[in-house]
Scaffold this motif. Structure first.
Motif, PDB file in Angstrom:
ATOM      1  N   GLY A   7       3.423  -8.565   0.154  1.00  0.00           N
ATOM      2  CA  GLY A   7       4.223  -9.658  -0.438  1.00  0.00           C
ATOM      3  C   GLY A   7       3.789 -11.072   0.485  1.00  0.00           C
ATOM      4  N   HIS A  25       1.480   1.064  -7.024  1.00  0.00           N
ATOM      5  CA  HIS A  25       2.750   0.883  -7.853  1.00  0.00           C
ATOM      6  C   HIS A  25       2.311   0.976  -9.185  1.00  0.00           C
ATOM      7  N   ARG A  39       1.708  -1.869  -3.581  1.00  0.00           N
ATOM      8  CA  ARG A  39       3.325  -2.041  -2.853  1.00  0.00           C
ATOM      9  C   ARG A  39       3.476  -1.477  -1.664  1.00  0.00           C
ATOM     10  N   ARG A  41       6.815  -2.476   1.689  1.00  0.00           N
ATOM     11  CA  ARG A  41       8.088  -3.026   1.760  1.00  0.00           C
ATOM     12  C   ARG A  41       8.276  -4.676   1.616  1.00  0.00           C
ATOM     13  N   GLY A  43       6.363  -6.297  -0.940  1.00  0.00           N
ATOM     14  CA  GLY A  43       6.217  -7.082  -2.224  1.00  0.00           C
ATOM     15  C   GLY A  43       5.028  -6.298  -2.981  1.00  0.00           C
ATOM     16  N   ARG A 133      12.324   1.391  -4.157  1.00  0.00           N
ATOM     17  CA  ARG A 133      12.468   0.345  -4.904  1.00  0.00           C
ATOM     18  C   ARG A 133      12.699  -0.924  -4.274  1.00  0.00           C
ATOM     19  N   PRO A 134      11.986  -2.280  -4.956  1.00  0.00           N
ATOM     20  CA  PRO A 134      12.196  -3.405  -4.270  1.00  0.00           C
ATOM     21  C   PRO A 134      13.735  -3.675  -4.134  1.00  0.00           C
ATOM     22  N   GLU A 138      15.379  -4.368  -0.458  1.00  0.00           N
ATOM     23  CA  GLU A 138      16.252  -5.900  -0.384  1.00  0.00           C
ATOM     24  C   GLU A 138      17.564  -5.557   0.416  1.00  0.00           C
TER      25      GLU A 138
END
Ligand code: ASP
Length: 593
Positions: A7, A25, A39, A41, A43, A133-134, A138
């Motif tokens: 990310g 991903h 992917r 953590r 992004g 899962r993002p 988050e």
């Protein structure tokens, strides 16, 4: 192994060679070129592998969803027309030089972007995948920032982080204890702490002055909505303080937290006595974003020819209250029936209503199954609630407790259904709680806990316990209790009096918390504190719908962990060591009953 998180990549790094480590991903084969969405953590980044790099290509070719790869490649701008402005890394891609398969992965039980298609049970059973899962990442990242901000604030204010025991004696916060059998003391049990309450008070006696802890608490409660048997508190205690001090420190802490983490400036925290909160909002944690209020109409209903109203209006413990909803006359019969069923959950036996179609027409202009009983008082009623054309007025008439719970809940539900919110954030302090509440038996219960100081002296407390107020305060945000605390009793005779009022005899008091009573004799300073529910705080700040979403490994509503299958049975050997013999299960009895 890695130089950058996926990310973190962007167009300022074009031509740099980077090493990424993460999960596949998505993988797409585009006529000889393989695209991997990698992917981690932070992004997702697009990696392109072309057949010229033969070994990398072969590895990318055998990679499948959720394989773990290490990629070395050069960042380049995506060709015109293939850029994705909706993706933080959407302007660039990584042209792979090396692709190393660090580990393979079996086909996952659900695709991350299709998690909605499987039930929560599947997600909890495979939580380690769900946490990829993002959205989940988050939330946990936000949680970490919140606890970091709180720690930094409290440390800055001179609070010391001190751990208290998990294997301990029962601490009375009003729930059932989780018990742990002792092997070395056959027949004896530890209790897991319902909160660090007694230990933090002992720390004050020791002179630590300012204490905090982000503490796990355990409460074996019945399956109420959105509770966890183990949850986390930001637990705070200080000496030589009064209500104002604790409220000021913690309010500043929460303000700064919102500022730092969400860039939100919280509005003023009004203070509301418990009695006002109950009478105006039917709740001790009113959601002040919703501009609806309960109005007392007992006096108007005392003589109406309608027992459902006149009965409670004349009863000591009764209440008749009205809830006017602006523009609510457009609610359909079906919607009103739904609300009637809804208030039934809270014990209301019905939901009376008046639609105000056209006030100028008098009774004619009202539509209602009950208005015929109220002819003499209806104008006063409409004036009192400030009714205008197009409004609906709902009524609750019953024991005050039922009216408050039912109309209080209806108020919140209407706020949600009709989107009546007037603000994003509405904090407040609720103060002046009663010391005690009746629990249905003749006995009084502590409304907060038995160590909360009353606002009156010993004599008044003993002579009029039911009307005694406490020095407790709750911080409420958007209808959720964020935290609660109080100034504590530091005087032994006051503590004994409170226990007496609670019907806890001397022997029982000694047995349960003799150590606290002893400590109060040895120079206990005036002290007080508060504890915030961290899970709820994170839930509110992240916009999550349940606390399960902000806990990495939560339990289900039936207090089980689907991932580890805890609680589980133990071997006969372990039971023997613990000196425990299980009662044989009666026929038809489920495990755990
Ligand atoms: N120990 C209390 C609770 O867990 C909080 C406090 O009074 O500080 O509710």
């Amino acid at each position: 192994m890695r130089s950058h998180y996926c990310g973190q990549l962007n167009e300022t790094q074009v031509d740099q060679t980077v090493t990424l480590c993460g999960w596949v991903h998505r993988r797409r084969d585009h006529g000889g070129v393989i695209f991997l969405d990698m992917r981690d953590r932070d992004g997702i980044a697009q990696v392109v592998v072309d057949p010229d790099t033969a070994e990398a290509f072969a590895n990318a070719d055998r990679a499948r969803g959720e394989y773990v790869l290490r990629i070395v490649g050069r960042i380049r701008l995506r060709p015109e027309g293939t850029q994705n402005p909706n993706m933080p890394t959407g302007m660039i891609e990584v042209l792979a030089k090396e692709v190393e398969v660090l580990n393979t992965a079996a086909t996952p039980p659900f695709q991350l972007d299709e998690h909605g298609k499987v039930g929560e049970e599947v997600r909890l059973k495979h939580r380690y995948i769900d946490l990829r899962r993002p959205e989940m990442i988050e939330k946990l990242r936000l949680r970490s920032r919140i606890s970091h901000s709180v720690r930094a604030f409290l440390e800055g204010q001179g609070f010391l982080d001190i751990e208290t025991p998990i294997l301990t004696r029962a601490t009375p916060e009003g729930a059932r204890d989780y018990l742990v059998p002792s092997r070395t003391h056959p027949g004896s049990f530890f209790a897991l702490p319902q909160s660090p309450q007694l230990f933090k008070q002992l720390l004050m006696v020791s002179g630590f002055d300012r204490y905090y802890q982000i503490a796990k608490c355990f409460r074996d409660e019945d399956l109420r909505a959105d509770r966890q048997p183990e949850f986390t508190q930001i637990d705070i205690e200080a000496s030589f303080v009064e209500e104002e001090d604790i409220m000021a420190i913690t309010e500043t802490m929460v303000r700064q937290l919102f500022q730092e983490v969400l860039d939100v400036e919280l509005p003023e925290f009004p203070r509301m006595p418990y009695a006002d909160a109950m009478s105006r909002f039917g709740s001790d944690k009113p959601d002040l974003r919703i501009p609806l209020e309960l109005t007392d109409v007992d006096d108007l209903m005392k003589d109406v020819d309608f027992k459902v109203f006149s009965g409670p209006a004349n009863a000591d413990e009764g209440r008749v209250a009205a809830l006017k909803v602006k523009g609510g006359a457009s609610l359909s019969r079906k919607e009103i029936d739904d609300y009637t069923r809804f208030v039934g959950i809270y014990g209301a036996r019905g939901l009376a209503w008046i639609k105000v179609n056209e006030r100028a027409k008098g009774l004619e202009g009202l539509q209602s199954p009950i208005v015929k009983f109220m002819e003499g008082v209806v104008e006063q009623l409409l004036d009192r609630v400030g009714a205008e054309d197009g409004d609906i007025i709902f009524f609750g008439a019953d024991k005050a407790r039922i009216v408050n719970e039912a109309l209080g809940a209806l108020r919140v539900r209407l706020g949600e259904d009709l989107d009546l919110y007037t603000a994003d954030w509405a904090p407040l302090w609720v103060i002046d709680f009663p010391m005690f509440e009746e629990d249905g038996s003749a006995r009084l219960q502590a409304l907060h806990h038995p160590f909360t100081a009353p606002s009156c002296d010993v004599e008044t407390l003993k002579s009029q316990p039911a009307s005694a107020l406490s020095r407790a305060y709750d911080m409420v945000l958007n209808g959720t209790e964020l935290g609660g605390g109080s100034i504590r009793i530091h005087d032994l005779s006051m503590q004994q009096s409170v226990l007496e009022v609670l019907g806890i005899g001397e022997a029982e008091a000694r047995e349960k918390f003799g150590f606290l009573l002893d400590a109060l004799q040895y120079g206990a300073p005036p002290h007080g504190g508060l504890a915030f529910g961290l899970d709820r705080l994170v839930m509110l700040m992240s916009g999550a719908k349940t606390i399960r979403e902000v806990i990495a490994f939560p339990k289900t509503q039936s207090a089980a962990c689907l991932l580890t299958e805890a609680p589980g049975e133990v071997s006969a050997e372990q039971l023997r060591e613990l000196n425990i013999r299980l009662r044989p299960k009666a026929k038809g009895e489920a495990a755990g009953e």
